[in-house]
Enzyme design. Structure first.
Site, mmCIF file in Angstrom:
data_model
loop_
_atom_site.group_PDB
_atom_site.id
_atom_site.type_symbol
_atom_site.label_atom_id
_atom_site.label_comp_id
_atom_site.label_asym_id
_atom_site.label_seq_id
_atom_site.Cartn_x
_atom_site.Cartn_y
_atom_site.Cartn_z
ATOM 1 N N GLU A 183 1.268 -1.197 0.310
ATOM 2 C CA GLU A 183 -0.180 -0.029 -0.112
ATOM 3 C C GLU A 183 0.776 0.733 -0.309
ATOM 4 O OE1 GLU A 183 -3.152 0.471 -0.087
ATOM 5 O OE2 GLU A 183 -2.598 -1.954 -0.764
ATOM 6 N N TRP A 209 1.290 2.042 -3.758
ATOM 7 C CA TRP A 209 0.730 2.849 -4.001
ATOM 8 C C TRP A 209 0.821 4.829 -4.332
ATOM 9 C CZ3 TRP A 209 -2.822 1.742 -7.521
ATOM 10 C CH2 TRP A 209 -2.425 0.694 -8.425
ATOM 11 N N TRP A 269 -20.333 13.305 -19.575
ATOM 12 C CA TRP A 269 -20.988 13.713 -18.011
ATOM 13 C C TRP A 269 -22.439 14.331 -17.871
ATOM 14 C CZ3 TRP A 269 -18.057 10.886 -14.985
ATOM 15 C CH2 TRP A 269 -16.053 10.904 -15.372
ATOM 16 N N ASN A 314 -10.627 4.111 3.152
ATOM 17 C CA ASN A 314 -10.539 3.426 1.512
ATOM 18 C C ASN A 314 -11.359 2.968 0.918
ATOM 19 O OD1 ASN A 314 -7.811 4.699 -0.392
ATOM 20 N ND2 ASN A 314 -7.859 2.035 -0.431
ATOM 21 N N TRP A 341 -15.318 13.142 -12.119
ATOM 22 C CA TRP A 341 -14.482 13.172 -10.880
ATOM 23 C C TRP A 341 -13.903 14.503 -10.669
ATOM 24 C CZ3 TRP A 341 -9.103 14.530 -11.948
ATOM 25 C CH2 TRP A 341 -9.052 14.744 -13.335
ATOM 26 N N TRP A 393 -8.973 9.297 -7.609
ATOM 27 C CA TRP A 393 -9.932 9.360 -8.585
ATOM 28 C C TRP A 393 -10.235 9.024 -9.242
ATOM 29 C CZ3 TRP A 393 -15.244 10.871 -6.701
ATOM 30 C CH2 TRP A 393 -15.102 11.607 -5.781
#
Length: 477
Positions: A275, A278, A306, A342, A360, A383
């Site tokens: 993690e 990331w 959108w 998360n 987003w 996002w």
């Protein structure tokens, strides 16, 4: 003793601080300086929650420095001009800092380094934030990575974290410098007559280096043993909660790795370090693709349909009034604590970008203002990953069903009951979809919405139809 300015930014600690160590190794007296310059952050000026955290983190750093004979010298204004004025006032011969990787800050720091060197000062930046700086890893073709798994494989093949360094036991004190400001003058935190909207945050967080160390100890002792499974259960405290401490540099990632070395089962340690990977990947992507905070990494989505968000719809999502309990619980947790689990972040982001089909960027901006761990690299990657528009992204047609997700990850509805007390009287299964029982639950639900803003089936269908139309248009081009 000749002075070196140590320019603190998002590295608010004394242990494992390469810029501070560089000053000491050079035999120079470190002058700890913080310059408040939000106008230099480009389009991403820090949000209100970040400012509230920063105020307390700076106060904690100042206290730690005072305990060693020094203190934090606070300024506000243009960074270059301020550094030049401090150097002139103190006779400093060097300016050291730990690097940041946001595009606007990288460009600013490059200019500052050049100007200071022209002036005859030693000006150097160091890696104080990452296990691998963004330019240290590349594909075999010499390109930046766009997929996490090969990125992380390359990282592990070159694994060599820095050694941990203790905080100095003593630092020299330096007299007041013209232009210094009191921390309160920066107005980072609400002041009367404004309401102290951040007051509930501090029931959950302790900003500063000591708070970061305490959070790591708690994680190791209480949560690491079941991290790989527990990190997906929002009702339980089985995540590290280190993200704001990492963002503000109150703990170095290599110290976390070192302190995990002999703790917990090896597979759980590896799951957590992945993690951290990331986070490394997010900074890698931001550095190499600096347009992504505001634009799709995948340009095919530039023509995506959108929805034009109605203000009341966006407001309902922001304030936990969508009528979808798991989504609303996450948004209420965010509002109350400045943080969100998360896994729930993924679900609320999917609901916004898929079921509501709202761009987003609207979600990224809201998170930016309300998260205490708002980090441009992580926020952007997260996002765009959920929206399906970024590197290594979940495909757009992957639409999280928040009811099914909730019943799997929070089967007792405990997370929902915690943040939506109006639903606490409902049976656990009904907490995830109270509309399924019709009017039977209305009496105990208070003013909670009786129905979602849009049915989950209709939202999913419209999202898939939109992506199908995009594919058809692009296939004809």
């Amino acid at each position: 003793m000749t002075v070196a300015i140590v320019w603190f930014r998002n590295d608010l600690r004394l242990r494992d601080h390469p810029a501070l160590q560089a000053a000491l190794k050079a035999g120079l007296a470190p002058l700890p300086v913080y310059i408040h310059a939000p106008h230099e952050e480009g389009d991403w000026v820090p949000g209100a929650a970040s400012d509230a955290w920063r105020h307390r983190a700076l106060a904690a750093l100042d206290s730690d420095l005072r305990g060693r004979g020094s203190r934090l010298h606070v300024f506000a204004g243009d960074s270059l001009a301020t550094l030049q004025a401090i150097a002139a006032a103190t006779g400093a011969t060097a300016v050291f800092w730990n690097r940041r990787y946001e595009p606007a800050i990288e460009a600013r720091d490059t200019r500052i380094r050049r100007e200071l060197r022209i002036q005859g000062l030693r000006a150097e930046g160091f890696n104080g934030s990452l296990l691998f700086e963004p330019w240290h890893l590349e594909t075999k073709a010499g390109d930046p990575f766009r997929v996490f798994t090969p990125f992380w494989k390359a990282a592990l093949s070159r694994w060599n974290p820095p050694r941990t360094q203790p905080a100095p036991s003593w630092l020299p004190g330096i007299e007041a410098i013209p232009g210094e400001r009191a921390l309160d003058d920066l107005a980072l935190t609400p002041a009367p007559p404004e309401p102290r909207w951040d007051a509930p945050f501090w029931n959950h967080w302790t900003p500063g280096e000591r708070g970061a160390a305490a959070a790591l100890r708690t994680f190791v002792h209480d949560s690491l043993h079941d991290y790989s499974n527990g990190r997906d259960r929002p009702a339980e405290s089985l995540t590290s909660r280190l993200s704001p401490h990492l963002h503000f540099g109150e703990i170095a990632p290599w110290r976390i790795v070192a302190e995990l070395a002999d703790a917990g089962p090896p597979d759980q340690r590896a799951a957590y370090v992945r993690e951290l990977g990331w986070r490394e990947f997010a900074h890698h992507v931001l550095h190499h693709f600096p347009h992504t905070p505001d634009a799709n990494f995948n340009p095919r989505f530039d023509d995506f349909e959108w929805a034009d968000p109605a203000p009341e719809t966006l407001h309902a999502w922001q304030h936990g009034r969508t009528g979808v309990p798991l989504v609303d619980a996450g948004m209420r947790e965010l509002w109350a604590t400045g943080w969100m689990h998360n896994r729930v972040r993924m679900i609320v982001a999917s609901y916004l970008t898929k079921h509501l089909r709202i761009h987003w960027r609207h979600g990224a901006r809201w998170f930016w203002d309300t998260l205490v761990d708002a980090d441009l690299a992580n926020n952007t990657l997260g996002w765009q990953w959920v929206a399906g528009t970024g590197v290594d992204a979940a495909p757009y047609f992957r639409v999280f069903n928040p009811v099914l997700q909730g019943r799997r990850l929070d089967p007792g509805g405990e997370y929902i009951a915690r943040w939506l007390p109006e639903l606490q009287p409902l049976p656990p299964r009904a907490r995830h979809a109270p509309w399924e029982a019709g009017t039977a639950n209305c009496v105990v639900m208070g003013d909670y919405p009786r129905l979602p803003l849009i049915s989950l089936a209709d939202g999913r269908r419209k999202a898939l139809e939109a992506i199908a139309r995009l594919k058809r248009r692009q296939s004809r081009e």
